[in-house]
Design an enzyme around this catalytic site. Structure first.
Site, PDB file in Angstrom:
ATOM      1  N   SER A 121      65.887  35.499  56.910  1.00 24.88           N
ATOM      2  CA  SER A 121      64.923  36.002  57.874  1.00 24.88           C
ATOM      3  C   SER A 121      65.642  36.558  59.108  1.00 24.88           C
ATOM      4  O   SER A 121      66.453  37.467  58.996  1.00 24.88           O
ATOM      5  CB  SER A 121      63.941  34.882  58.233  1.00 24.88           C
ATOM      6  OG  SER A 121      62.859  35.354  58.982  1.00 24.88           O
ATOM      7  N   HIS A 147      62.644  39.416  54.780  1.00 26.52           N
ATOM      8  CA  HIS A 147      61.210  39.545  54.529  1.00 26.52           C
ATOM      9  C   HIS A 147      60.526  40.010  55.806  1.00 26.52           C
ATOM     10  O   HIS A 147      61.129  40.065  56.870  1.00 26.52           O
ATOM     11  CB  HIS A 147      60.601  38.234  54.011  1.00 26.52           C
ATOM     12  CG  HIS A 147      60.756  37.064  54.938  1.00 26.52           C
ATOM     13  ND1 HIS A 147      60.496  35.771  54.557  1.00 26.52           N
ATOM     14  CD2 HIS A 147      61.151  36.975  56.247  1.00 26.52           C
ATOM     15  CE1 HIS A 147      60.710  34.949  55.565  1.00 26.52           C
ATOM     16  NE2 HIS A 147      61.107  35.657  56.597  1.00 26.52           N
TER      17      HIS A 147
END
Length: 211
Positions: free
Chosen positions: A104, A129
């Site tokens: 992330s 993501h």
């Protein structure tokens, strides 16, 4: 400095200096070697710690590299951008090394290192993501509209950073972050998130790269 918690007492090292004895824990010893370790989720506290260490090391030697070792599940986007902006702001080249995972927000920090000096160990993984709101999401309809607009702006910023540092097209990045995209170390090299996989410190000497 807020050090990562451990389930056991960290060892201490005592060194004899001309001024007397000095006792250090492992994180302080790493800082002496210009190594900053990010081994926690990214929040305001850990971000402030990393930024303070970067600025301290730049003050000591603005022409020497700083190494940022990353093993983090990610975290706050705003805290990540504070660290990212500091990495770009300091005059030192910043070598980034992923051991374990850079997921992330941490993946952006990994990719944001100085070109040619972004490394991953063989067993590392990188996850990218789209950003999301923390649960639970509460508030009036007008508040939710504001949060949705901010989330969309955050996603645009994330896409711009990944495009800038990976060389991938905006269309591919937008499609790839729709769901979790998990890459092993060789795949992270192919994607442009890191430059090389390094199995040992002997092979980690990075070629000079332009900032």
């Amino acid at each position: 400095m807020n050090r990562p918690s451990a389930r056991y007492a960290l060892p201490e090292f005592t060194e004899r200096l001309s001024t007397g004895l000095r006792t250090l824990d492992p994180y302080s010893k790493l800082l002496d070697e210009r190594i900053v370790f990010l081994g926690t989720p990214i929040d305001d506290t850990s971000a402030n710690d990393v930024m303070a260490q970067f600025m301290h090391l730049e003050h000591l030697a603005p022409d020497r590299d700083i190494s940022l070792y990353i093993n983090s599940p990610g975290g706050s986007f705003s805290a990540m951008t504070a660290v990212y902006d500091t990495m770009q702001f300091v005059s030192c080249d910043v070598e980034t090394i992923c051991l374990g995972q850079a997921a992330s927000a941490a993946a952006v920090l990994l990719a944001g290192g100085t070109p040619g000096k972004r490394l991953a160990l063989p067993g590392a993984r990188v996850l990218i993501h789209q950003p999301s709101l923390p649960a639970p999401v509460q508030g009036q309809a007008s508040d939710l509209v504001i949060q949705a607009a901010e989330l969309a702006r955050t996603r645009e910023q994330l896409e711009e950073l990944l495009v800038r540092h990976t060389g991938q097209s905006p269309e591919r990045v937008a499609a790839d972050i729709e769901r979790d995209k998990i890459l092993d170390a060789p795949a992270a090299v192919a994607y442009g998130l890191v430059d090389r996989v390094v199995p040992s410190r002997k092979s980690s000497a990075a070629a000079p790269g332009a900032r």
